[in-house]
Write an enzyme that holds these catalytic residues in place. Structure first.
Site, mmCIF file in Angstrom:
data_model
loop_
_atom_site.group_PDB
_atom_site.id
_atom_site.type_symbol
_atom_site.label_atom_id
_atom_site.label_comp_id
_atom_site.label_asym_id
_atom_site.label_seq_id
_atom_site.Cartn_x
_atom_site.Cartn_y
_atom_site.Cartn_z
ATOM 1 N N TYR A 25 0.859 -1.187 0.000
ATOM 2 C CA TYR A 25 0.000 0.000 0.000
ATOM 3 C C TYR A 25 0.897 1.240 0.000
ATOM 4 O O TYR A 25 0.760 2.137 0.811
ATOM 5 C CB TYR A 25 -0.938 -0.034 1.222
ATOM 6 N N ARG A 48 2.281 -6.167 5.468
ATOM 7 C CA ARG A 48 2.797 -6.417 6.823
ATOM 8 C C ARG A 48 2.293 -5.297 7.750
ATOM 9 O O ARG A 48 1.843 -4.244 7.279
ATOM 10 C CB ARG A 48 4.323 -6.423 6.798
ATOM 11 N N ASP A 82 10.363 -3.777 -5.941
ATOM 12 C CA ASP A 82 10.808 -4.849 -6.845
ATOM 13 C C ASP A 82 11.789 -5.806 -6.166
ATOM 14 O O ASP A 82 11.723 -7.016 -6.370
ATOM 15 C CB ASP A 82 11.445 -4.237 -8.101
ATOM 16 N N HIS A 107 5.202 -3.779 -13.030
ATOM 17 C CA HIS A 107 6.515 -3.659 -13.673
ATOM 18 C C HIS A 107 6.989 -5.091 -13.910
ATOM 19 O O HIS A 107 6.842 -5.949 -13.037
ATOM 20 C CB HIS A 107 7.457 -2.890 -12.746
HETATM 21 P P1 NDP Z 1 6.580 1.528 -2.540
HETATM 22 O O1 NDP Z 1 7.959 1.412 -1.998
HETATM 23 O O2 NDP Z 1 5.974 2.884 -2.657
HETATM 24 O O3 NDP Z 1 5.584 0.651 -1.661
HETATM 25 C C1 NDP Z 1 5.880 -0.640 -1.308
HETATM 26 C C2 NDP Z 1 4.821 -1.206 -0.393
HETATM 27 O O4 NDP Z 1 5.230 -2.528 -0.059
HETATM 28 C C3 NDP Z 1 4.662 -0.445 0.908
HETATM 29 O O5 NDP Z 1 3.299 -0.430 1.251
HETATM 30 C C4 NDP Z 1 5.456 -1.282 1.901
HETATM 31 O O6 NDP Z 1 4.930 -1.210 3.203
HETATM 32 C C5 NDP Z 1 5.218 -2.660 1.352
HETATM 33 N N1 NDP Z 1 6.248 -3.606 1.785
HETATM 34 C C6 NDP Z 1 7.593 -3.451 1.737
HETATM 35 N N2 NDP Z 1 8.208 -4.529 2.215
HETATM 36 C C7 NDP Z 1 7.222 -5.388 2.583
HETATM 37 C C8 NDP Z 1 7.220 -6.679 3.170
HETATM 38 N N3 NDP Z 1 8.381 -7.286 3.470
HETATM 39 N N4 NDP Z 1 6.030 -7.288 3.420
HETATM 40 C C9 NDP Z 1 4.872 -6.669 3.120
HETATM 41 N N5 NDP Z 1 4.807 -5.430 2.562
HETATM 42 C C10 NDP Z 1 5.968 -4.810 2.313
HETATM 43 O O7 NDP Z 1 6.587 0.763 -3.949
HETATM 44 P P2 NDP Z 1 6.090 1.345 -5.368
HETATM 45 O O8 NDP Z 1 4.632 1.587 -5.326
HETATM 46 O O9 NDP Z 1 7.006 2.429 -5.814
HETATM 47 O O10 NDP Z 1 6.404 0.094 -6.331
HETATM 48 C C11 NDP Z 1 5.553 -1.029 -6.406
HETATM 49 C C12 NDP Z 1 5.656 -1.630 -7.799
HETATM 50 O O11 NDP Z 1 5.124 -0.709 -8.747
HETATM 51 C C13 NDP Z 1 7.071 -1.949 -8.265
HETATM 52 O O12 NDP Z 1 7.015 -3.096 -9.048
HETATM 53 C C14 NDP Z 1 7.421 -0.740 -9.126
HETATM 54 O O13 NDP Z 1 8.415 -0.999 -10.103
HETATM 55 C C15 NDP Z 1 6.075 -0.492 -9.783
HETATM 56 N N6 NDP Z 1 5.884 0.867 -10.301
HETATM 57 C C16 NDP Z 1 6.088 1.934 -9.473
HETATM 58 C C17 NDP Z 1 5.858 3.207 -9.916
HETATM 59 C C18 NDP Z 1 5.898 4.356 -8.959
HETATM 60 O O14 NDP Z 1 5.338 5.368 -9.285
HETATM 61 N N7 NDP Z 1 6.500 4.306 -7.782
HETATM 62 C C19 NDP Z 1 5.483 3.478 -11.328
HETATM 63 C C20 NDP Z 1 5.147 2.277 -12.082
HETATM 64 C C21 NDP Z 1 5.399 1.027 -11.578
HETATM 65 P P3 NDP Z 1 5.688 -0.576 4.479
HETATM 66 O O15 NDP Z 1 5.104 0.770 4.694
HETATM 67 O O16 NDP Z 1 5.361 -1.535 5.577
HETATM 68 O O17 NDP Z 1 7.158 -0.540 4.132
HETATM 69 MG MG MG Z 2 10.252 1.927 -13.044
#
Ligand code: NDP
Ligand code: MG
Ligand code: MG
Length: 331
Positions: A25, A48, A82, A107
């Site tokens: 999220y 988590r 990723d 992605h």
């Molecule tokens: P973020 O870093 O913004 O968010 C990651 C989420 O994953 C957070 O909610 C985080 O929660 C959660 N998380 C991290 N580690 C864990 C874990 N061990 N267990 C459960 N949850 C976890 O990621 P993005 O949105 O930037 O990227 C997500 C995907 O989207 C990737 O594949 C990226 O390449 C793709 N993408 C991203 C873009 C962007 O604009 N950022 C654009 C297009 C594609 P917590 O708060 O607990 O850390």
């Molecule tokens: Mg990218």
């Protein structure tokens, strides 16, 4: 000309009635979850405990562990960083996928570089908004959208393309236009774009320009306005009407200087370096470096991040932006 899908080209909304688990999220996760829900889809969150889980609850979502959400849902959208997707898939998602489910990404990285090997009986596709998550949500609430790409890697049910398009519509993408690609093309062009132009190219161009002015004795604040602040105004014009609209809007002096000096800065040597960057993306060297550094506690990543934070432009920018009430962050 490439086929562009809009709302009315999505004939069957096959995502409707399927439970969607948005895993993560963060930047993309909150935007996908909220846009899908506003479009009438059944969305739960897998995450988590922590900051993201708290904000998903505050936004009135049902929140579960990654494993539990993956188990409940028929469509699992992986929106984790990723570098974490491989191990979380292995430990919490894999065993909770059933035949006929959809495993979805924004992605293609982990599928394309073979970190995740999905079972043969699930659909695997990606729906990738071509913009940051916060704009995916903001543009949606304003009635527009960020354009998206979609790609099908594995069509186990025969309906993967339709579900991908229905997802792209649910997240708002078909309001702006959705284009079909492959995991290979999406992954390689996305990495190249962010490294060579959008992020790496731009930050380093701006910093080199800032340093050039400051080293020549000009005031750092003025250098900041000149090479960073004003960049947005120029890019907005390019976004609206391409190079031509931007060049129409600037003075003749600026346009003449563009033609005379641009090629002196971005030389054929720079383009040769861009080709090297692309080669490292295509042959997997970049991915290997990123994955290996992550295994090593992201030592190199954190060193580079600290180094960049220490740049004078950061300090000058922080002070100046505090004095600009019109900047979103200060509103
Ligand atoms: P973020 O870093 O913004 O968010 C990651 C989420 O994953 C957070 O909610 C985080 O929660 C959660 N998380 C991290 N580690 C864990 C874990 N061990 N267990 C459960 N949850 C976890 O990621 P993005 O949105 O930037 O990227 C997500 C995907 O989207 C990737 O594949 C990226 O390449 C793709 N993408 C991203 C873009 C962007 O604009 N950022 C654009 C297009 C594609 P917590 O708060 O607990 O850390
Ligand atoms: Mg990218
Ligand atoms: Mg000027």
């Amino acid at each position: 000309m490439v086929k562009v899908y809009y709302d009315d080209s999505v004939k069957e909304d096959t995502l409707k009635g399927k439970k969607v688990a948005v895993i993560g999220y963060g930047s993309q996760g909150h935007a996908h979850a909220q846009n899908l829900r506003d479009n009438g889809h059944d969305v739960i969150i897998g995450i988590r405990a922590g900051k993201s889980a708290d904000s998903a609850k505050a936004d009135n979502f049902e929140v579960f562990s990654v494993a539990e959400a993956s188990k409940q849902a028929e469509v699992v959208m992986v929106l984790l960083p990723d570098e974490t997707q491989g191990s979380i898939y292995e430990n919490e998602i894999k065993d909770n996928l059933e035949a006929g489910n959809s495993l979805v990404f924004a992605h293609g990285f982990n599928i394309h570089y073979d970190v995740i090997q999905p079972p043969a009986d699930v659909d695997v596709f990606l729906v990738a908004p071509k913009g940051p998550g916060h704009l995916v949500r903001r543009t949606f609430t304003e009635g527009s959208a960020v354009p998206c790409l979609f790609a099908v890697y594995q069509d186990a049910t025969g309906g993967a393309t339709q579900t991908a398009l229905s997802y792209a519509k649910g997240v708002g993408g078909t309001r702006a236009g959705v284009i079909e690609t492959t995991f290979k093309e999406e992954t390689e062009t996305d990495l190249f774009g962010e490294q060579a132009v959008l992020c790496g190219g731009t930050t380093h161009l701006v910093q080199a320009g800032f340093e050039t002015l400051v080293e020549a004795g000009y005031q750092p604040e003025l250098a900041y306005f000149e090479v960073l602040h004003e960049l947005k105004l120029i890019v907005d014009l390019m976004y609206e009407g391409g190079m031509e609209k931007m060049r129409n809007s600037i003075s003749n002096t600026a346009e003449y200087g563009d033609y005379v000096s641009g090629p002196r800065v971005v030389t054929s040597e720079v383009k040769a370096h861009m080709k090297d960057v692309l080669t490292d993306i295509q042959n997997g060297n970049f991915a290997k470096g990123f994955i290996d550094d992550n295994k090593n506690g992201f030592k190199e990543f954190h060193r580079m991040r600290a180094e960049q934070k220490g740049h004078q432009i950061t300090e000058v920018g922080n002070k100046l932006r505090d004095m600009m009430p019109f900047i979103d962050q200060n509103k």
